[in-house]
Design a protein around this motif. Structure first.
Motif, PDB file in Angstrom:
ATOM      1  N   TYR A 127       0.836  -1.207   0.000  1.00 16.05           N
ATOM      2  CA  TYR A 127       0.000   0.000   0.000  1.00 16.05           C
ATOM      3  C   TYR A 127       0.872   1.259   0.000  1.00 16.05           C
ATOM      4  CZ  TYR A 127      -3.314   3.516   1.632  1.00 16.05           C
ATOM      5  OH  TYR A 127      -4.077   4.654   1.753  1.00 16.05           O
ATOM      6  N   GLU A 146      -9.861  -3.837   4.890  1.00 18.88           N
ATOM      7  CA  GLU A 146      -9.726  -2.447   4.443  1.00 18.88           C
ATOM      8  C   GLU A 146      -8.493  -2.298   3.549  1.00 18.88           C
ATOM      9  OE1 GLU A 146      -9.561   2.075   6.305  1.00 18.88           O
ATOM     10  OE2 GLU A 146      -9.311   0.344   7.628  1.00 18.88           O
ATOM     11  N   ASP A 149      -9.216  -3.892   0.129  1.00 21.65           N
ATOM     12  CA  ASP A 149     -10.128  -3.065  -0.663  1.00 21.65           C
ATOM     13  C   ASP A 149      -9.455  -1.784  -1.155  1.00 21.65           C
ATOM     14  OD1 ASP A 149     -12.053  -4.992  -0.282  1.00 21.65           O
ATOM     15  OD2 ASP A 149     -13.128  -3.902   1.305  1.00 21.65           O
ATOM     16  N   GLU A 150      -8.654  -1.184  -0.322  1.00 20.91           N
ATOM     17  CA  GLU A 150      -7.964   0.056  -0.693  1.00 20.91           C
ATOM     18  C   GLU A 150      -6.936  -0.212  -1.802  1.00 20.91           C
ATOM     19  OE1 GLU A 150      -7.557   4.086  -0.630  1.00 20.91           O
ATOM     20  OE2 GLU A 150      -9.043   2.863   0.409  1.00 20.91           O
ATOM     21  N   ASP A 152      -7.044  -2.706  -3.967  1.00 21.10           N
ATOM     22  CA  ASP A 152      -7.831  -2.990  -5.178  1.00 21.10           C
ATOM     23  C   ASP A 152      -8.345  -1.701  -5.811  1.00 21.10           C
ATOM     24  OD1 ASP A 152      -7.445  -5.706  -5.004  1.00 21.10           O
ATOM     25  OD2 ASP A 152      -9.419  -6.136  -4.139  1.00 21.10           O
ATOM     26  N   ARG A 153      -8.829  -0.788  -4.985  1.00 22.96           N
ATOM     27  CA  ARG A 153      -9.368   0.476  -5.501  1.00 22.96           C
ATOM     28  C   ARG A 153      -8.275   1.245  -6.250  1.00 22.96           C
ATOM     29  NH1 ARG A 153      -9.086   5.531  -4.645  1.00 22.96           N
ATOM     30  NH2 ARG A 153      -7.824   5.384  -2.776  1.00 22.96           N
ATOM     31  N   ASN A 156      -7.342  -0.573  -9.540  1.00 17.38           N
ATOM     32  CA  ASN A 156      -8.393  -0.421 -10.560  1.00 17.38           C
ATOM     33  C   ASN A 156      -8.448   1.004 -11.105  1.00 17.38           C
ATOM     34  OD1 ASN A 156      -9.236  -3.076 -10.460  1.00 17.38           O
ATOM     35  ND2 ASN A 156     -10.742  -2.703  -8.851  1.00 17.38           N
ATOM     36  N   GLU A 157      -8.380   1.965 -10.216  1.00 14.29           N
ATOM     37  CA  GLU A 157      -8.475   3.375 -10.617  1.00 14.29           C
ATOM     38  C   GLU A 157      -7.322   3.760 -11.533  1.00 14.29           C
ATOM     39  OE1 GLU A 157      -8.152   7.540  -8.260  1.00 14.29           O
ATOM     40  OE2 GLU A 157      -9.485   6.026  -7.396  1.00 14.29           O
TER      41      GLU A 157
END
Length: 166
Positions: A127, A146, A149-150, A152-153, A156-157
């Motif tokens: 991260y 968390e 998910d962070e 992955d976000r 993806n973004e």
């Protein structure tokens, strides 16, 4: 099917009965398109042929293969096997739905467990590297869920943004 096993082939030994029943059940499973009478006729023909050439796996059938009781017992067992496999086939959608439900339940429980545990060092390191690479302000991550998910976000973004540039 198990109840009928107790009522048929009473003159055979336990081993003979078991071998014959397993073979007949496999025949029914292998030939769902054939009727019970067709399976019975095919089995009798094949066994007579193998008995003639002295290559039968059921040598004990040589004396009873034309016996009316044997044929009746065999037909009863084949019908019971057919019922069993037809029922099993009809239950297939229910079984599939149950498997899907269990799969979703396991995933949910895994996420609940992840939400209660601290992120791993690898997740935190990854991260931090992503934040540095994309110049993002770091957040304090409190759980594995968390962190996942962070990460992955972010992936993806920024993968979408890099595709838009190409």
């Amino acid at each position: 099917m198990y109840e009928i096993k107790k009522q048929i082939y009473l003159e055979f030994s336990k081993t003979q009965k078991s071998a014959l029943c397993n073979f007949l059940r496999a025949l029914v499973k292998k030939s769902p398109e054939l009727s019970v009478d067709d399976i019975l006729n095919k089995f009798i023909e094949d066994e007579k042929y193998y008995l003639e050439i002295n290559s039968s796996r059921f040598e004990f059938l040589s004396e009873v293969i034309d016996n009316e009781n044997f044929l009746d017992d065999t037909k009863k067992y084949l019908k019971e096997c057919r019922k069993y496999y037809d029922y099993k086939k009809s239950q297939e959608p229910i079984i599939q739905a149950q498997k899907e439900f269990e799969k979703k339940k396991r995933k949910f429980l895994q996420e609940v467990k992840m939400s209660k545990t601290e992120p791993t060092k690898k997740q935190l390191y990854y991260y931090e590297r992503l934040c540095k690479k994309y110049s993002i302000e770091k957040k304090t991550l409190t759980s594995k869920l968390e962190a996942r998910d962070e990460i992955d976000r972010i992936l993806n973004e920024y993968s979408r943004n890099s595709e838009n540039f190409n």
